[in-house]
Structures are given as C-alpha cells and as structure tokens.
Write a protein that holds these residues in place. Structure first.
Motif, PDB file in Angstrom:
ATOM      1  N   THR A   1       0.814  -1.210   0.000  1.00 45.09           N
ATOM      2  CA  THR A   1       0.000   0.000   0.000  1.00 45.09           C
ATOM      3  C   THR A   1       0.848   1.262   0.000  1.00 45.09           C
ATOM      4  N   GLN A   2       2.109   1.176   0.401  1.00 43.36           N
ATOM      5  CA  GLN A   2       2.960   2.353   0.397  1.00 43.36           C
ATOM      6  C   GLN A   2       3.643   2.567  -0.954  1.00 43.36           C
ATOM      7  N   THR A   3       3.552   1.616  -1.865  1.00 45.07           N
ATOM      8  CA  THR A   3       4.237   1.716  -3.145  1.00 45.07           C
ATOM      9  C   THR A   3       3.673   2.857  -3.971  1.00 45.07           C
ATOM     10  N   ARG A   4       4.565   3.601  -4.610  1.00 46.08           N
ATOM     11  CA  ARG A   4       4.138   4.669  -5.517  1.00 46.08           C
ATOM     12  C   ARG A   4       3.707   4.044  -6.824  1.00 46.08           C
ATOM     13  N   LEU A   5       2.617   4.519  -7.376  1.00 46.00           N
ATOM     14  CA  LEU A   5       2.104   3.989  -8.633  1.00 46.00           C
ATOM     15  C   LEU A   5       3.108   4.146  -9.755  1.00 46.00           C
ATOM     16  N   ASP A   6       3.861   5.240  -9.788  1.00 44.60           N
ATOM     17  CA  ASP A   6       4.812   5.486 -10.863  1.00 44.60           C
ATOM     18  C   ASP A   6       5.882   4.410 -10.949  1.00 44.60           C
ATOM     19  N   ASP A   7       6.128   3.697  -9.868  1.00 44.87           N
ATOM     20  CA  ASP A   7       7.161   2.673  -9.851  1.00 44.87           C
ATOM     21  C   ASP A   7       6.652   1.326 -10.348  1.00 44.87           C
ATOM     22  N   GLU A   8       5.383   1.211 -10.592  1.00 46.19           N
ATOM     23  CA  GLU A   8       4.805  -0.060 -11.018  1.00 46.19           C
ATOM     24  C   GLU A   8       4.865  -0.193 -12.532  1.00 46.19           C
ATOM     25  N   ASP A   9       4.965  -1.416 -13.009  1.00 47.86           N
ATOM     26  CA  ASP A   9       5.034  -1.677 -14.446  1.00 47.86           C
ATOM     27  C   ASP A   9       3.711  -1.400 -15.147  1.00 47.86           C
ATOM     28  N   GLU A  10       2.667  -2.025 -14.705  1.00 50.72           N
ATOM     29  CA  GLU A  10       1.400  -1.990 -15.420  1.00 50.72           C
ATOM     30  C   GLU A  10       0.275  -1.509 -14.506  1.00 50.72           C
ATOM     31  N   LEU A  11      -0.586  -0.693 -15.058  1.00 53.10           N
ATOM     32  CA  LEU A  11      -1.795  -0.278 -14.368  1.00 53.10           C
ATOM     33  C   LEU A  11      -2.954  -0.617 -15.285  1.00 53.10           C
ATOM     34  N   ILE A  12      -3.862  -1.432 -14.800  1.00 51.59           N
ATOM     35  CA  ILE A  12      -5.032  -1.813 -15.581  1.00 51.59           C
ATOM     36  C   ILE A  12      -6.184  -0.937 -15.121  1.00 51.59           C
ATOM     37  N   VAL A  13      -6.700  -0.135 -16.040  1.00 53.05           N
ATOM     38  CA  VAL A  13      -7.781   0.804 -15.748  1.00 53.05           C
ATOM     39  C   VAL A  13      -9.076   0.182 -16.239  1.00 53.05           C
ATOM     40  N   PHE A  14     -10.102   0.180 -15.391  1.00 47.73           N
ATOM     41  CA  PHE A  14     -11.339  -0.526 -15.712  1.00 47.73           C
ATOM     42  C   PHE A  14     -12.311   0.271 -16.568  1.00 47.73           C
ATOM     43  N   ASN A  15     -12.345   1.569 -16.403  1.00 47.36           N
ATOM     44  CA  ASN A  15     -13.325   2.377 -17.119  1.00 47.36           C
ATOM     45  C   ASN A  15     -12.659   3.071 -18.307  1.00 47.36           C
ATOM     46  N   PRO A  16     -13.146   2.846 -19.528  1.00 46.09           N
ATOM     47  CA  PRO A  16     -12.517   3.478 -20.694  1.00 46.09           C
ATOM     48  C   PRO A  16     -12.578   5.003 -20.675  1.00 46.09           C
ATOM     49  N   ARG A  17     -13.505   5.582 -19.917  1.00 45.30           N
ATOM     50  CA  ARG A  17     -13.570   7.047 -19.806  1.00 45.30           C
ATOM     51  C   ARG A  17     -12.398   7.602 -19.012  1.00 45.30           C
ATOM     52  N   ALA A  18     -11.667   6.733 -18.291  1.00 41.31           N
ATOM     53  CA  ALA A  18     -10.562   7.154 -17.435  1.00 41.31           C
ATOM     54  C   ALA A  18      -9.258   7.351 -18.193  1.00 41.31           C
ATOM     55  N   VAL A  19      -9.228   7.014 -19.482  1.00 48.46           N
ATOM     56  CA  VAL A  19      -7.996   7.093 -20.265  1.00 48.46           C
ATOM     57  C   VAL A  19      -8.208   8.043 -21.438  1.00 48.46           C
ATOM     58  N   LEU A  20      -7.422   9.115 -21.457  1.00 50.30           N
ATOM     59  CA  LEU A  20      -7.525  10.125 -22.507  1.00 50.30           C
ATOM     60  C   LEU A  20      -6.209  10.184 -23.275  1.00 50.30           C
ATOM     61  N   PRO A  21      -6.192   9.686 -24.522  1.00 48.12           N
ATOM     62  CA  PRO A  21      -4.950   9.778 -25.298  1.00 48.12           C
ATOM     63  C   PRO A  21      -4.649  11.229 -25.665  1.00 48.12           C
ATOM     64  N   CYS A  22      -3.392  11.644 -25.477  1.00 55.08           N
ATOM     65  CA  CYS A  22      -3.000  13.040 -25.747  1.00 55.08           C
ATOM     66  C   CYS A  22      -2.011  13.145 -26.911  1.00 55.08           C
ATOM     67  N   PHE A  23      -1.139  12.154 -27.047  1.00 52.90           N
ATOM     68  CA  PHE A  23      -0.148  12.152 -28.111  1.00 52.90           C
ATOM     69  C   PHE A  23      -0.053  10.759 -28.692  1.00 52.90           C
ATOM     70  N   VAL A  24       0.267  10.666 -29.977  1.00 50.69           N
ATOM     71  CA  VAL A  24       0.510   9.381 -30.616  1.00 50.69           C
ATOM     72  C   VAL A  24       1.867   9.450 -31.304  1.00 50.69           C
ATOM     73  N   MET A  25       2.671   8.413 -31.085  1.00 51.35           N
ATOM     74  CA  MET A  25       3.985   8.325 -31.714  1.00 51.35           C
ATOM     75  C   MET A  25       4.022   7.046 -32.540  1.00 51.35           C
ATOM     76  N   ALA A  26       4.075   7.185 -33.852  1.00 53.94           N
ATOM     77  CA  ALA A  26       4.218   6.025 -34.733  1.00 53.94           C
ATOM     78  C   ALA A  26       5.694   5.667 -34.789  1.00 53.94           C
ATOM     79  N   TYR A  27       6.006   4.360 -34.743  1.00 55.75           N
ATOM     80  CA  TYR A  27       7.403   3.963 -34.768  1.00 55.75           C
ATOM     81  C   TYR A  27       7.550   2.573 -35.363  1.00 55.75           C
ATOM     82  N   THR A  28       8.774   2.230 -35.731  1.00 55.44           N
ATOM     83  CA  THR A  28       9.077   0.900 -36.230  1.00 55.44           C
ATOM     84  C   THR A  28      10.106   0.260 -35.325  1.00 55.44           C
ATOM     85  N   VAL A  29      10.131  -1.059 -35.364  1.00 57.77           N
ATOM     86  CA  VAL A  29      11.044  -1.806 -34.507  1.00 57.77           C
ATOM     87  C   VAL A  29      12.227  -2.292 -35.333  1.00 57.77           C
TER      88      VAL A  29
END
Length: 190
Positions: A162-190
C-alpha cells in the motif's frame, strides 16, 4: 503528434474525474468511534485532489498512413486500433486497459511478432501517451478487480504494497474506458 480529442471524449474524461473525486471525498473523510478523523492514505488524497491522475503509455497497432508524410488524418478501418481509439475512445468491451509507466514497458507488452503475424495487413505500432485517472488502485488481483466498486484500477502482474508509488509499477489496468484520454501518438518501427 498531438491528439485533438473531440469535445464528447474530453467531456466524458472530465466527468469521470469528477465522479472519482466525489467518491474519494465521500470515502476519504471517515471518522473513528470517537468522531476523530482517520488518517487519509496518499492515494485517497490524490483521488480527492485530481482523481489520482497520471501520464501513462499504451501501445497499440494501426494500419493506415497516420504520421507518414505529414498525414494527420484518422482512418475508419475497423482494424486500425489507434485511429479507433482517437475517434471514439477506448472500447467498453475490454476487461481493462493496460497502461505503463514507460514507453519501453508499453512496447514489450505487445507481442514481439505482431508485425510479422499481420504483415499482410501492413500493421504498425504506435505509442499513445495518455492522461489516466487511476482513482483508487487495487494491488491484489484476487480482491481489486473490475467488479469491486472499491477500486477504479489495478496494479498488474506483481502485487504491490500500500505504500508503493504507482509510478514505480510496471502496469496499471484501468477498468473504465472514460478514465484514459490519449493526448499524443507516436508512430514507430522496430
């Protein structure tokens, strides 16, 4: 490229943040038997202040020419995930939206062979930089799931303290699609 979200998508995001803040304010101001205020946890304070908002990364695929030769038009191809997300937001059919603290972690979350497997469709990768309302974050996959009204998101893969900072975690699964707002898109190749 900067994403200019539609007023409808932006309004849904802002309204969701207000719901999370109001819920946190209701639950965050608890008192013990003597009437004294109980200590409010860090995440609850963040929820009350801004919905526990973070910038996170989400990797997706796209099929069109977005980003090539100055093209900033989104397409309407049903399998072009990035354009679909920009046009109407994240799907409500998803069990959760995986977001990551770094673009590298977002990149490796998508299978390595995705481009090879869908080469016939000319699939490419894009990284979305998103504002995410994490709300109350669950740490135990057995307790904090999408059906538990006490949590708005869940730390994925590894349990946290419970003391862990969220920024230090690998993955955050968000349940509500309204909670995620895309601001930038970066197209790239591998």
């Amino acid at each position: 490229m900067k994403i200019h979200n539609s007023p409808k998508i932006l309004t849904r995001f802002e309204e969701y943040r207000e719901v999370v803040k109001a819920k946190a304010a209701r639950y965050g101001r608890r008192r013990d038997e003597s009437g004294a205020d109980l200590h409010i946890r860090h995440w609850d304070e963040r929820c009350i202040a801004d919905g526990n908002e973070h910038l996170r990364f989400h990797c997706a695929t796209f099929l069109c020419d977005l980003g090539q030769n100055g093209n900033s038009s989104i397409c309407s191809h049903q399998y072009c995930s990035v354009c679909g997300i920009i046009r109407v937001g994240f799907s409500t059919k998803m069990d959760g939206i995986s977001t990551f603290s770094t673009s590298y972690k977002g990149h490796v979350a998508l299978p390595e062979d995705i481009e090879e497997e869908f080469r016939f469709m000319h699939v490419k990768r894009a990284m979305l930089v998103c504002r995410v309302i994490a709300g109350r974050v669950g740490c135990d996959p057995e307790i904090g799931d999408k059906d538990d009204p006490g949590y708005d998101s869940l730390v994925g893969r590894e349990p946290c303290a419970t003391q862990t900072r969220l920024d230090d975690e690998d993955e955050l699964i968000v349940f509500n699609p309204r909670a995620v707002l895309p601001c930038f898109v970066m197209a790239y190749t591998v």
